[in-house]
Design a protein around this motif. Structure first.
Motif, PDB file in Angstrom:
ATOM      1  N   SER A 188       0.820  -1.211   0.000  1.00 47.47           N
ATOM      2  CA  SER A 188       0.000   0.000   0.000  1.00 47.47           C
ATOM      3  C   SER A 188       0.855   1.262   0.000  1.00 47.47           C
ATOM      4  O   SER A 188       1.958   1.286   0.559  1.00 47.47           O
ATOM      5  CB  SER A 188      -0.923   0.023   1.228  1.00 47.47           C
ATOM      6  N   GLN A 189       0.333   2.304  -0.621  1.00 43.64           N
ATOM      7  CA  GLN A 189       1.029   3.586  -0.656  1.00 43.64           C
ATOM      8  C   GLN A 189       1.207   4.174   0.747  1.00 43.64           C
ATOM      9  O   GLN A 189       2.313   4.603   1.091  1.00 43.64           O
ATOM     10  CB  GLN A 189       0.264   4.557  -1.559  1.00 43.64           C
ATOM     11  N   PRO A 190       0.147   4.180   1.585  1.00 40.04           N
ATOM     12  CA  PRO A 190       0.324   4.716   2.946  1.00 40.04           C
ATOM     13  C   PRO A 190       1.372   3.949   3.752  1.00 40.04           C
ATOM     14  O   PRO A 190       2.110   4.543   4.550  1.00 40.04           O
ATOM     15  CB  PRO A 190      -1.072   4.556   3.571  1.00 40.04           C
ATOM     16  N   GLY A 191       1.446   2.625   3.512  1.00 40.27           N
ATOM     17  CA  GLY A 191       2.424   1.815   4.232  1.00 40.27           C
ATOM     18  C   GLY A 191       3.846   2.217   3.895  1.00 40.27           C
ATOM     19  O   GLY A 191       4.713   2.305   4.779  1.00 40.27           O
ATOM     20  N   ILE A 192       4.104   2.475   2.625  1.00 45.60           N
ATOM     21  CA  ILE A 192       5.443   2.895   2.203  1.00 45.60           C
ATOM     22  C   ILE A 192       5.767   4.266   2.781  1.00 45.60           C
ATOM     23  O   ILE A 192       6.864   4.491   3.326  1.00 45.60           O
ATOM     24  CB  ILE A 192       5.544   2.913   0.663  1.00 45.60           C
ATOM     25  N   SER A 193       4.832   5.197   2.661  1.00 45.75           N
ATOM     26  CA  SER A 193       5.056   6.555   3.171  1.00 45.75           C
ATOM     27  C   SER A 193       5.343   6.533   4.669  1.00 45.75           C
ATOM     28  O   SER A 193       6.230   7.250   5.160  1.00 45.75           O
ATOM     29  CB  SER A 193       3.833   7.428   2.880  1.00 45.75           C
ATOM     30  N   LYS A 194       4.606   5.704   5.409  1.00 49.85           N
ATOM     31  CA  LYS A 194       4.803   5.620   6.858  1.00 49.85           C
ATOM     32  C   LYS A 194       6.195   5.094   7.190  1.00 49.85           C
ATOM     33  O   LYS A 194       6.888   5.634   8.061  1.00 49.85           O
ATOM     34  CB  LYS A 194       3.740   4.705   7.467  1.00 49.85           C
ATOM     35  N   GLN A 195       6.633   4.038   6.488  1.00 50.13           N
ATOM     36  CA  GLN A 195       7.943   3.452   6.763  1.00 50.13           C
ATOM     37  C   GLN A 195       9.078   4.413   6.415  1.00 50.13           C
ATOM     38  O   GLN A 195      10.103   4.461   7.109  1.00 50.13           O
ATOM     39  CB  GLN A 195       8.102   2.135   6.009  1.00 50.13           C
ATOM     40  N   ILE A 196       8.899   5.196   5.360  1.00 45.70           N
ATOM     41  CA  ILE A 196       9.924   6.182   4.997  1.00 45.70           C
ATOM     42  C   ILE A 196      10.033   7.245   6.085  1.00 45.70           C
ATOM     43  O   ILE A 196      11.133   7.635   6.498  1.00 45.70           O
ATOM     44  CB  ILE A 196       9.603   6.835   3.635  1.00 45.70           C
TER      45      ILE A 196
END
Length: 324
Positions: free
Chosen positions: A29-37
């Motif tokens: 998911s896009q939100p998952g990537i943004s959160k991890q970054i």
């Protein structure tokens, strides 16, 4: 810091900072990537990417250094996986090659077909691009091997090994005046409009240097990255073609005449390159040797240990390269 976070920033950087596209390619998911970054940036105390609202706009100076190290770590991780597969599934895996149209169309088919018959469980992926794109893919570890004539030497992280030398032919229609000339000269060629490769492709720089040395200005009216496209426009009467000799085939180009130009232009050498940290599996060694028989496993290992271009040149100085 998690390996997954390093994978995310690396993939985002190599998907044009498009998080949505990265998420699709990684099936997450896009939100998952943004959160991890964000979590990684908070842990490190620096921003890896600059932002405008919710969109990533650039890579920060610190981010560039972090990404370089992250790329090295990810390659090491991949090498560990490759080592395990070499012992568990010796003849199974993948092989990715980046090359130009000319190599893919004319030099590689006779190698790839028997290789795939020998290793049916190896998935082979071919990527075509400009020499610069090809070199970058190998330098970043996006592909296993780069096969090209130009640009490989611009990347110090690549091990480059010479495969074969080649030269050019002038292709014209059968009724063209040049078809009646005994021995071609650059002066003959400079009289006519020329259709040839885009600069930076398939030894184009050597061609330009030859004309410059004679104080001649070639009338290049059309350029392409694809020898088949060049031949098409020669057939249309746009000009005479200058192509790699390997790109002329009697059975498919019988309506054209190929005139030897090897005495006019310096020969070029096509090389195969891979990143220094690449783990070479058994079937990869076999592919290299199938493509260039003088590049045995022993020679490849010796090349991998060379630290300078001088050492590499010394290693291959007595090797007579095959001509294509």
């Amino acid at each position: 810091m998690k390996l997954q976070q390093l994978r995310y920033i690396w993939e985002v950087a190599h998907h044009g900072l498009n998080v949505s596209q990265t998420a699709q390619s990684l099936y997450t998911s896009q939100p998952g990537i943004s959160k991890q970054i964000r979590l990684l940036e908070d842990e490190l105390g620096v921003e890896i990417f600059t932002r405008s609202g919710k969109h990533l706009t650039n890579i920060t100076p610190a981010g560039k250094m972090i990404l370089e190290t992250a790329g090295e770590i990810l390659l090491k991780v991949d090498s560990i996986k490759q080592v395990a597969m070499e012992f568990n599934e010796k003849n199974k895996g993948s092989l990715s090659i980046a090359t130009t149209h000319t190599q893919a169309r004319y030099a590689l088919p006779d190698v790839i077909q028997p290789f795939m018959e020998r290793y049916p469980d190896v998935a082979l992926h071919m990527h075509q691009g400009s020499p610069m794109q090809i070199s970058e893919m190998a330098a970043t570890g996006s592909v296993d091997f780069a096969i090209a004539t130009e640009a490989l030497e611009l990347f110090s992280d690549l091990i480059m090994m010479p495969c074969y030398s080649w030269n050019r032919s002038i292709v014209v229609k059968k009724n063209h005046p040049l078809a009646q000339v005994g021995e071609l000269s650059l002066e003959h060629i400079a009289q006519y409009p020329i259709v040839t490769y885009v600069f930076g492709f398939t030894g184009r720089s050597t061609l330009d240097d030859a004309f410059k040395e004679k104080n001649l200005t070639p009338k290049v009216v059309f350029t392409a990255t694809d020898a088949d496209v060049i031949k098409t426009y020669v057939r249309l009467g746009l000009g005479i073609g200058i192509i790699a000799t390997m790109a002329y085939q009697d059975e498919t180009d019988e309506d054209l005449v190929a005139l030897d130009a090897s005495h006019l232009f310096e020969s070029n050498v096509t090389s195969i390159g891979f990143r220094k940290s690449t783990y070479i599996r058994g079937y990869m060694y076999d592919f290299i040797e199938d493509f260039a028989p003088h590049l045995t496993r022993d020679m490849v290992d010796k090349a991998g240990r060379c630290k300078t271009k001088k050492e590499m040149d010394e290693l291959f100085k007595d090797i007579e390269l095959p001509r294509f």
